[in-house]
Scaffold this active site. Sequence first.
Site, PDB file in Angstrom:
ATOM      1  NE  ARG A   1     -15.409  21.361 -27.983  1.00 46.40           N
ATOM      2  CZ  ARG A   1     -16.500  21.950 -27.574  1.00 46.40           C
ATOM      3  NH1 ARG A   1     -17.148  22.686 -28.649  1.00 46.40           N
ATOM      4  NH2 ARG A   1     -17.005  22.015 -26.370  1.00 46.40           N
TER       5      ARG A   1
ATOM      6  CD  GLU B   1     -26.854  15.094 -32.795  1.00 43.91           C
ATOM      7  OE1 GLU B   1     -25.694  15.528 -32.796  1.00 43.91           O
ATOM      8  OE2 GLU B   1     -27.079  13.766 -32.227  1.00 43.91           O
TER       9      GLU B   1
HETATM   10  O1  LIG Z   1     -21.916  17.641 -38.783  1.00 43.93           O
HETATM   11  P1  LIG Z   1     -22.847  18.592 -38.219  1.00 43.93           P
HETATM   12  O2  LIG Z   1     -24.072  18.131 -37.758  1.00 43.93           O
HETATM   13  O3  LIG Z   1     -22.780  19.915 -38.726  1.00 43.93           O
HETATM   14  O4  LIG Z   1     -22.089  19.171 -36.615  1.00 43.93           O
HETATM   15  C1  LIG Z   1     -20.650  19.147 -36.438  1.00 43.93           C
HETATM   16  C2  LIG Z   1     -20.476  20.508 -35.839  1.00 43.93           C
HETATM   17  O5  LIG Z   1     -21.106  20.491 -34.423  1.00 43.93           O
HETATM   18  C3  LIG Z   1     -20.353  21.094 -33.644  1.00 43.93           C
HETATM   19  O6  LIG Z   1     -20.054  22.363 -33.560  1.00 43.93           O
HETATM   20  P2  LIG Z   1     -20.756  23.273 -32.403  1.00 43.93           P
HETATM   21  O7  LIG Z   1     -21.072  24.565 -32.972  1.00 43.93           O
HETATM   22  O8  LIG Z   1     -21.820  22.371 -31.902  1.00 43.93           O
HETATM   23  O9  LIG Z   1     -19.462  23.352 -31.330  1.00 43.93           O
HETATM   24  P3  LIG Z   1     -18.342  24.419 -31.202  1.00 43.93           P
HETATM   25  O10 LIG Z   1     -18.657  25.545 -31.599  1.00 43.93           O
HETATM   26  O11 LIG Z   1     -18.119  24.072 -29.726  1.00 43.93           O
HETATM   27  O12 LIG Z   1     -17.089  23.691 -31.720  1.00 43.93           O
HETATM   28  C4  LIG Z   1     -18.949  20.755 -33.993  1.00 43.93           C
HETATM   29  O13 LIG Z   1     -17.890  21.270 -33.511  1.00 43.93           O
HETATM   30  C5  LIG Z   1     -19.057  20.486 -35.413  1.00 43.93           C
HETATM   31  O14 LIG Z   1     -18.627  21.923 -35.937  1.00 43.93           O
HETATM   32  N1  LIG Z   2     -23.088  14.621 -30.530  1.00 42.12           N
HETATM   33  C1  LIG Z   2     -22.294  15.732 -30.896  1.00 42.12           C
HETATM   34  N2  LIG Z   2     -21.189  15.934 -29.934  1.00 42.12           N
HETATM   35  C2  LIG Z   2     -20.263  16.907 -30.361  1.00 42.12           C
HETATM   36  N3  LIG Z   2     -20.607  17.777 -31.241  1.00 42.12           N
HETATM   37  C3  LIG Z   2     -21.486  17.420 -32.330  1.00 42.12           C
HETATM   38  N4  LIG Z   2     -22.048  18.127 -33.287  1.00 42.12           N
HETATM   39  C4  LIG Z   2     -23.130  17.808 -33.742  1.00 42.12           C
HETATM   40  N5  LIG Z   2     -23.597  16.825 -32.892  1.00 42.12           N
HETATM   41  C5  LIG Z   2     -22.471  16.571 -31.834  1.00 42.12           C
END
Ligand SMILES: O=P(O)(O)OC[C@H]1O[C@H](OP(=O)(O)OP(=O)(O)O)[C@H](O)[C@@H]1O
Ligand SMILES: Nc1ncnc2[nH]cnc12
Length: 185
Positions: free
Chosen positions: A73, A110
């Site tokens: 995103r 997370e």
């Molecule tokens: O601060 P953090 O604990 O590192 O988490 C934040 C990340 O978690 C999500 O990524 P994810 O890979 O879940 O989603 P996306 O690839 O769909 O954007 C979000 O887009 C951030 O990049």
């Molecule tokens: N709760 C949450 N929602 C969206 N993106 C995330 N990345 C890590 N935790 C998230």
Amino acid sequence: MAADLTGPSGEPSARAGAAIDRLTRVAPDFPVPGVLFRDLTPVLADADSLRLIGVALAVGFGPFDVVAGLESRGFLLGTAVAMAAGTGVLAIRKPGKLPGDILSEEFDLEYGTATLELNPSDVADGARVLVVDDVLATGGTAAAACRLLRRAGAAPIGVSVAIELGALGGRAQLGDVPIRALRLY
Ligand SMILES: O=P(O)(O)OC[C@H]1O[C@H](OP(=O)(O)OP(=O)(O)O)[C@H](O)[C@@H]1O
Ligand SMILES: Nc1ncnc2[nH]cnc12
């Protein structure tokens, strides 16, 4: 061109924050039980909100030369910010997507562990980089992006996110890199 969008940011930031409140999809138990996932895709699909958020995420930092968008995103948001600021955008990617001599950083999320990668030849030595993502949760993703940029010879001048999940304490991972979030939950 170096963007210097240090002017008043209150108006676009407030309107962008309201759009995030109104349009973000909140999904319980996604992608794993116990996580309340905040999905920005409906916000990005709304033309006015996308434009507003692009501007609001670009302002409030010192000058920067390029935006780094974090997959996935963060790619969409990073491009909106780069268009608002008049800069280019770098892709910091999930593993196995970039050809060439790439740099990798592993980190905790997370809900698991992950890796991000950067091709150092995509970024000029000494470039001032604004890191853009949708969510700051544990801060692992943004901190790994900053480490990659430093290893590539660039300077992360700030981390700009749409949403910060305050209870997860992500700010602590970013050291002295300034962080701005349009919404704190
Ligand atoms: O601060 P953090 O604990 O590192 O988490 C934040 C990340 O978690 C999500 O990524 P994810 O890979 O879940 O989603 P996306 O690839 O769909 O954007 C979000 O887009 C951030 O990049
Ligand atoms: N709760 C949450 N929602 C969206 N993106 C995330 N990345 C890590 N935790 C998230």
